[in-house]
Design a protein around this motif. Structure first.
Motif, PDB file in Angstrom:
ATOM      1  N   LYS A 244      55.287  34.611  43.423  1.00  0.00           N
ATOM      2  CA  LYS A 244      54.593  34.536  41.976  1.00  0.00           C
ATOM      3  C   LYS A 244      54.095  35.725  41.447  1.00  0.00           C
ATOM      4  O   LYS A 244      53.352  36.396  42.235  1.00  0.00           O
ATOM      5  N   LYS A 255      47.669  30.154  40.224  1.00  0.00           N
ATOM      6  CA  LYS A 255      49.081  29.790  40.044  1.00  0.00           C
ATOM      7  C   LYS A 255      49.821  29.817  41.463  1.00  0.00           C
ATOM      8  O   LYS A 255      50.794  28.990  41.855  1.00  0.00           O
ATOM      9  N   ALA A 256      49.466  30.947  42.366  1.00  0.00           N
ATOM     10  CA  ALA A 256      50.052  30.991  43.549  1.00  0.00           C
ATOM     11  C   ALA A 256      49.495  30.011  44.603  1.00  0.00           C
ATOM     12  O   ALA A 256      50.407  29.260  45.304  1.00  0.00           O
TER      13      ALA A 256
END
Length: 325
Positions: A244, A255-256
């Protein structure tokens, strides 16, 4: 909850089937399958320590999205392939065999340390039949050639090129179905920058789009999320690492973490654009691990400690898989 999960997976499978059904036929697909079969037969035999040989598929570079079937224009993806190429070198040093799925023209294993000068400026013609590298480049060039030939001739490195999003995903499917028999000894190190959107082949202009037609209005479709099917159907026993990259550190780890859960990855390598060559964060279900290069200790690549960490985690995965068998 269970029915909803099954429905979601079926939807993803249907979207992927539609993508492949409408994609242009893969050139040299038969030849690629033959190379994969020969490579896997040679490398999947037992290793010296009594276990099966470990094989990693490293994806590298960015995919393109053609805007015409006879392509003149395309949408590109930011990636030089440096991470994938360098990581492949460290996987080879760790005893892995490597299938290197790379973007044509991107960095290659053993070439990342070569001089940045244009190719013709690295060599000189000493006479009509002899070419040699300039003294300042000789050691680097010799080392690269020696290590590359050793890996290829030794049968431990298979390089498969792609350019478009269509080629990339079709070859990845061939690799995954071929490697399925390796079970937990297979690893996927998905460092390629894969396009999120594409122009469906059937709605694409055949010939070069003419500027005389005026402003271009084009609707892009979303590329199906292959990680779900890759992880659950094509290679359910393998060890998976995805990546990511963000420009905003505030959302990167979040988000990862979301990607880790959504796609059931074993690890997600989180990169911040400006510091990606100095430091990465490996996000796992058991916590986040910061990995840095340490020039003071002679560690010039962040990939060196990164691959060392991932090899350890892959070993644990293999051990855990054996206990469950």
């Amino acid at each position: 909850m269970e029915n909803k999960s099954v429905t979601s997976q079926e939807k993803a499978s249907n979207e992927i089937k539609c993508f492949f059904d409408s994609a242009p036929p893969l050139k040299d697909g038969i030849d690629i399958s033959k190379k994969l079969q020969e490579f896997l037969e040679e490398n999947s035999l037992s290793s010296g320590n009594g276990g099966s040989k470990r094989i990693v598929c490293v994806t590298s570079g960015g995919t393109t999205v053609p805007l015409e079937q006879r392509c003149v224009r395309f949408i590109d993806n930011f990636s030089s392939g440096h991470r994938g190429a360098t990581s492949s070198e460290y996987f080879l040093k760790a005893g892995y065999s490597v299938i290197f799925l790379y973007r044509r023209g991107s960095y290659q294993p053993f070439c990342t340390s070569l001089p940045n000068d244009p190719l013709l400026e690295c060599f000189e013609l000493t006479d009509e039949s002899c070419i040699q590298a300039y003294p300042s480049h000789t050691d680097a060039v010799k080392k690269a050639i020696k290590e590359h030939q050793s890996a290829v001739k030794g049968g431990h490195l298979l390089k498969l090129p792609f350019t478009t999003i269509f080629e990339y995903l079709q070859i990845l499917q061939l690799i995954a179905t071929s490697m399925k028999t390796l079970g937990p000894y297979a690893m996927y190190y998905l460092a390629a920058a894969v396009s999120d959107f594409y122009v469906p082949w059937e709605s694409m202009a055949m010939h070069k789009i003419q500027s005389a037609s005026g402003p271009l209005d084009m609707r892009l479709a979303q590329v199906p999320k292959m990680l779900t099917v890759l992880r659950n159907d094509w290679a359910p026993m393998a060890f998976f690492i995805s990546f990511k990259l963000e420009t905003d550190m505030d959302i990167l780890l979040k988000k990862a973490g979301m990607a880790l859960q959504k796609y059931n990855m074993h690890a997600v390598v989180a990169n911040e654009l400006l510091t990606r060559k100095e430091e990465v964060t490996v996000v796992t279900t058991s916590g986040n691990i910061s990995v840095r290069r340490d020039k003071a200790k002679g560690v010039t690549d962040v990939e060196s400690p990164l691959i060392e960490l991932l090899v350890e985690k892959h070993s644990s995965h293999i051990e855990d898989s054996g206990k469950r068998a």
